[in-house]
Design an enzyme around this catalytic site. Sequence first.
Site, mmCIF file in Angstrom:
data_model
loop_
_atom_site.group_PDB
_atom_site.id
_atom_site.type_symbol
_atom_site.label_atom_id
_atom_site.label_comp_id
_atom_site.label_asym_id
_atom_site.label_seq_id
_atom_site.Cartn_x
_atom_site.Cartn_y
_atom_site.Cartn_z
ATOM 1 N N TRP A 16 0.730 -1.214 0.056
ATOM 2 C CA TRP A 16 -0.062 -0.111 0.021
ATOM 3 C C TRP A 16 0.909 1.228 0.078
ATOM 4 C CZ3 TRP A 16 -3.692 1.612 -2.240
ATOM 5 C CH2 TRP A 16 -4.608 2.811 -1.780
ATOM 6 N N ARG A 36 11.459 0.532 7.667
ATOM 7 C CA ARG A 36 12.285 0.123 8.810
ATOM 8 C C ARG A 36 13.516 -0.659 8.168
ATOM 9 N NH1 ARG A 36 8.847 -4.478 11.695
ATOM 10 N NH2 ARG A 36 7.863 -5.103 9.843
ATOM 11 N N HIS A 37 13.254 -1.320 7.214
ATOM 12 C CA HIS A 37 14.120 -2.225 6.440
ATOM 13 C C HIS A 37 15.252 -1.635 5.627
ATOM 14 C CE1 HIS A 37 11.717 -5.375 8.131
ATOM 15 N NE2 HIS A 37 10.666 -4.989 7.146
ATOM 16 N N LYS A 84 -5.608 0.785 8.128
ATOM 17 C CA LYS A 84 -6.841 0.026 8.511
ATOM 18 C C LYS A 84 -6.704 -0.831 9.760
ATOM 19 C CE LYS A 84 -8.500 0.963 3.734
ATOM 20 N NZ LYS A 84 -9.078 0.380 2.719
ATOM 21 N N GLY A 112 -10.606 3.973 1.318
ATOM 22 C CA GLY A 112 -11.432 3.584 0.430
ATOM 23 C C GLY A 112 -11.198 2.397 0.091
ATOM 24 N N LYS A 167 -14.680 -3.182 8.031
ATOM 25 C CA LYS A 167 -15.019 -3.850 7.085
ATOM 26 C C LYS A 167 -14.055 -5.111 6.834
ATOM 27 C CE LYS A 167 -11.723 -2.649 4.368
ATOM 28 N NZ LYS A 167 -10.657 -3.252 3.637
ATOM 29 N N THR A 224 -13.762 -5.450 -0.640
ATOM 30 C CA THR A 224 -12.848 -6.299 0.133
ATOM 31 C C THR A 224 -13.631 -7.556 0.126
ATOM 32 O OG1 THR A 224 -12.169 -4.336 1.411
ATOM 33 C CG2 THR A 224 -11.366 -6.519 2.228
ATOM 34 N N ARG A 231 -6.711 -9.703 1.174
ATOM 35 C CA ARG A 231 -6.196 -10.724 2.135
ATOM 36 C C ARG A 231 -6.981 -11.245 3.245
ATOM 37 N NH1 ARG A 231 -1.550 -6.961 2.035
ATOM 38 N NH2 ARG A 231 -3.373 -5.507 2.970
ATOM 39 N N ASN A 232 -7.771 -10.318 3.675
ATOM 40 C CA ASN A 232 -8.663 -10.802 4.782
ATOM 41 C C ASN A 232 -9.832 -11.793 4.197
ATOM 42 O OD1 ASN A 232 -8.259 -9.133 6.991
ATOM 43 N ND2 ASN A 232 -8.227 -7.253 5.368
ATOM 44 N N GLU A 257 -5.397 -7.348 8.245
ATOM 45 C CA GLU A 257 -5.736 -6.670 9.672
ATOM 46 C C GLU A 257 -6.932 -7.131 10.373
ATOM 47 O OE1 GLU A 257 -3.586 -4.760 10.727
ATOM 48 O OE2 GLU A 257 -2.802 -2.962 9.383
HETATM 49 N N1 LIG Z 1 -2.912 -3.519 0.506
HETATM 50 C C1 LIG Z 1 -3.958 -2.741 0.146
HETATM 51 O O1 LIG Z 1 -4.591 -3.146 -0.850
HETATM 52 C C2 LIG Z 1 -4.445 -1.955 1.254
HETATM 53 C C3 LIG Z 1 -4.016 -1.824 2.348
HETATM 54 N N2 LIG Z 1 -4.278 -0.651 3.449
HETATM 55 C C4 LIG Z 1 -3.901 -0.698 4.605
HETATM 56 O O2 LIG Z 1 -2.444 -0.251 4.723
HETATM 57 C C5 LIG Z 1 -1.755 -1.068 5.728
HETATM 58 C C6 LIG Z 1 -0.512 -1.487 4.982
HETATM 59 O O3 LIG Z 1 -0.958 -2.448 4.133
HETATM 60 P P1 LIG Z 1 0.034 -3.290 3.224
HETATM 61 O O4 LIG Z 1 0.877 -2.347 2.592
HETATM 62 O O5 LIG Z 1 -0.964 -3.909 2.399
HETATM 63 O O6 LIG Z 1 0.762 -3.972 4.243
HETATM 64 P P2 LIG Z 1 2.123 -4.904 4.073
HETATM 65 O O7 LIG Z 1 2.102 -6.082 5.191
HETATM 66 O O8 LIG Z 1 2.427 -5.360 2.760
HETATM 67 O O9 LIG Z 1 3.176 -3.783 4.687
HETATM 68 C C7 LIG Z 1 3.162 -3.350 6.045
HETATM 69 C C8 LIG Z 1 4.244 -2.285 6.358
HETATM 70 O O10 LIG Z 1 4.196 -1.900 7.475
HETATM 71 C C9 LIG Z 1 5.518 -1.788 8.141
HETATM 72 N N3 LIG Z 1 5.407 -2.221 9.642
HETATM 73 C C10 LIG Z 1 4.995 -3.350 10.129
HETATM 74 N N4 LIG Z 1 5.307 -3.571 11.419
HETATM 75 C C11 LIG Z 1 6.229 -2.489 11.699
HETATM 76 C C12 LIG Z 1 6.635 -2.032 12.955
HETATM 77 N N5 LIG Z 1 6.494 -2.453 14.062
HETATM 78 N N6 LIG Z 1 7.414 -0.875 12.683
HETATM 79 C C13 LIG Z 1 7.719 -0.081 11.415
HETATM 80 N N7 LIG Z 1 6.879 -0.607 10.611
HETATM 81 C C14 LIG Z 1 6.256 -1.635 10.499
HETATM 82 C C15 LIG Z 1 6.076 -2.999 7.489
HETATM 83 O O11 LIG Z 1 7.560 -2.945 7.425
HETATM 84 C C16 LIG Z 1 5.469 -2.916 6.036
HETATM 85 O O12 LIG Z 1 6.239 -1.647 5.324
HETATM 86 C C17 LIG Z 1 -2.779 -1.982 6.203
HETATM 87 O O13 LIG Z 1 -3.284 -1.402 7.409
HETATM 88 C C18 LIG Z 1 -3.865 -1.848 5.259
HETATM 89 O O14 LIG Z 1 -4.803 -2.431 5.843
HETATM 90 C C19 LIG Z 1 -5.295 0.263 3.055
HETATM 91 C C20 LIG Z 1 -5.723 0.072 1.653
HETATM 92 C C21 LIG Z 1 -5.469 -0.748 0.689
HETATM 93 O O1 LIG Z 2 -8.340 -2.550 2.432
HETATM 94 C C1 LIG Z 2 -8.251 -3.083 1.250
HETATM 95 C C2 LIG Z 2 -9.211 -2.793 0.253
HETATM 96 O O2 LIG Z 2 -9.688 -1.491 0.309
HETATM 97 C C3 LIG Z 2 -7.078 -4.049 1.213
HETATM 98 O O3 LIG Z 2 -7.875 -5.239 1.577
HETATM 99 P P1 LIG Z 2 -6.999 -6.576 2.558
HETATM 100 O O4 LIG Z 2 -6.280 -5.641 3.462
HETATM 101 O O5 LIG Z 2 -8.030 -7.406 2.897
HETATM 102 O O6 LIG Z 2 -5.991 -6.972 1.290
#
Ligand SMILES: NC(=O)C1=CN([C@@H]2O[C@H](COP(=O)(O)OP(=O)(O)OC[C@H]3O[C@@H](n4cnc5c(N)ncnc54)[C@H](O)[C@@H]3O)[C@@H](O)[C@H]2O)C=CC1
Ligand SMILES: O=C(CO)COP(=O)(O)O
Length: 309
Positions: A16, A36-37, A84, A112, A167, A224, A231-232, A257
């Site tokens: 994201w 962080r990496h 989220k 969104g 959601k 979703t 993923r959910n 999440e």
């Molecule tokens: N993937 C999607 O389509 C969407 C995701 N989101 C939300 O955005 C957020 C991130 O989602 P993704 O990128 O898909 O997840 P992901 O699992 O691919 O990435 C998570 C990120 O958070 C960081 N992180 C985790 N624990 C940490 C810590 N203790 N300290 C610092 N950084 C940390 C990781 O290094 C990574 O960069 C979630 O809350 C997700 O629900 C929102 C909209 C769309």
């Molecule tokens: O929030 C999301 C779409 O809006 C992403 O859904 P997931 O985190 O379930 O992959």
Amino acid sequence: MLENAKKITVIGGGIWGQTLANLARLNHLAVRVWSRHTGEDLGAIIADTEVIISAVSIKGVVPTIEKLQQLQLNSPTIIVTATKGLEPITTRTPFHLWNQAFPANPLVVLSGPNLAKEINQGLPAATVVASYQQKAAILLQKLLSGESFRVYLNSDPLGTELGGTLKNVMAIASGVCDGLQLGTNAKSALLTRALPEIVRVGTCLGGCQETFFGLSGLGDLLATCNSPLSRNYQVGYQLALGLSLPEILGKLEGTAEGINTTEVLMRIAQEKNLYVPITCQVERLLRGEISPQVAVYELMRRDLKSEFD
Ligand SMILES: NC(=O)C1=CN([C@@H]2O[C@H](COP(=O)(O)OP(=O)(O)OC[C@H]3O[C@@H](n4cnc5c(N)ncnc54)[C@H](O)[C@@H]3O)[C@@H](O)[C@H]2O)C=CC1
Ligand SMILES: O=C(CO)COP(=O)(O)O
């Protein structure tokens, strides 16, 4: 070039965070992604940043806030939260946590129906930027909008955030429904009953009712709960196929999440005496206390009631 003076830092290098950075780059903005990496000096990166977008998963929110508190963050710097989830210890939303830590900074929620993989393919999508500081939300709207990404404004950051968070629990239930091949009637009933459950919790936690019928509520629920890209949804679907939660999480790309949100939401519901029948069954399923079939049975055999009670 749009708002070309603006420098943006995205914190969180997951899918994201990368997607949001790409959207900003499409508008020729100067964007850096910090995770962080990477080992880079975050203090140096944010020194001239005007917008920080936090796209970390919920477990990264508090560590990220603590890291930024140790650095010099200018008060005009706009903070955008795109996470989220619900923080497990305090049960607070990211909006609350960011607001408490940086009360002088404008704060925007971005949420969104935004499956990252579709956006990365350039498919059309819409999202919401919500803030009590309208100028900050309008700026974000300009920075991220493009031919394939339409950004709407909203003045209810909490409702916007809670729609996207709650959601995820329903997406797990929806995955179960599809995995068990329960049919279109069941799926329609589930999603329709999921919405009042979200509204009940979301309004109790401070969101405005109408927000939950918008893109960040109903919109994200539909996206979703209907997409194998979620993923959910995948967690629920694969539980219904008989896989165990550790097996599913071992292969899942990124964060689901909804697993943490379900547990936190049940605590909130118990404390505030909220009726959350779908969440309750999802929690028992995730804990391994019941099978997917029993979860369905338990939902169907509840006391009969009026639709809008
Ligand atoms: N993937 C999607 O389509 C969407 C995701 N989101 C939300 O955005 C957020 C991130 O989602 P993704 O990128 O898909 O997840 P992901 O699992 O691919 O990435 C998570 C990120 O958070 C960081 N992180 C985790 N624990 C940490 C810590 N203790 N300290 C610092 N950084 C940390 C990781 O290094 C990574 O960069 C979630 O809350 C997700 O629900 C929102 C909209 C769309
Ligand atoms: O929030 C999301 C779409 O809006 C992403 O859904 P997931 O985190 O379930 O992959």
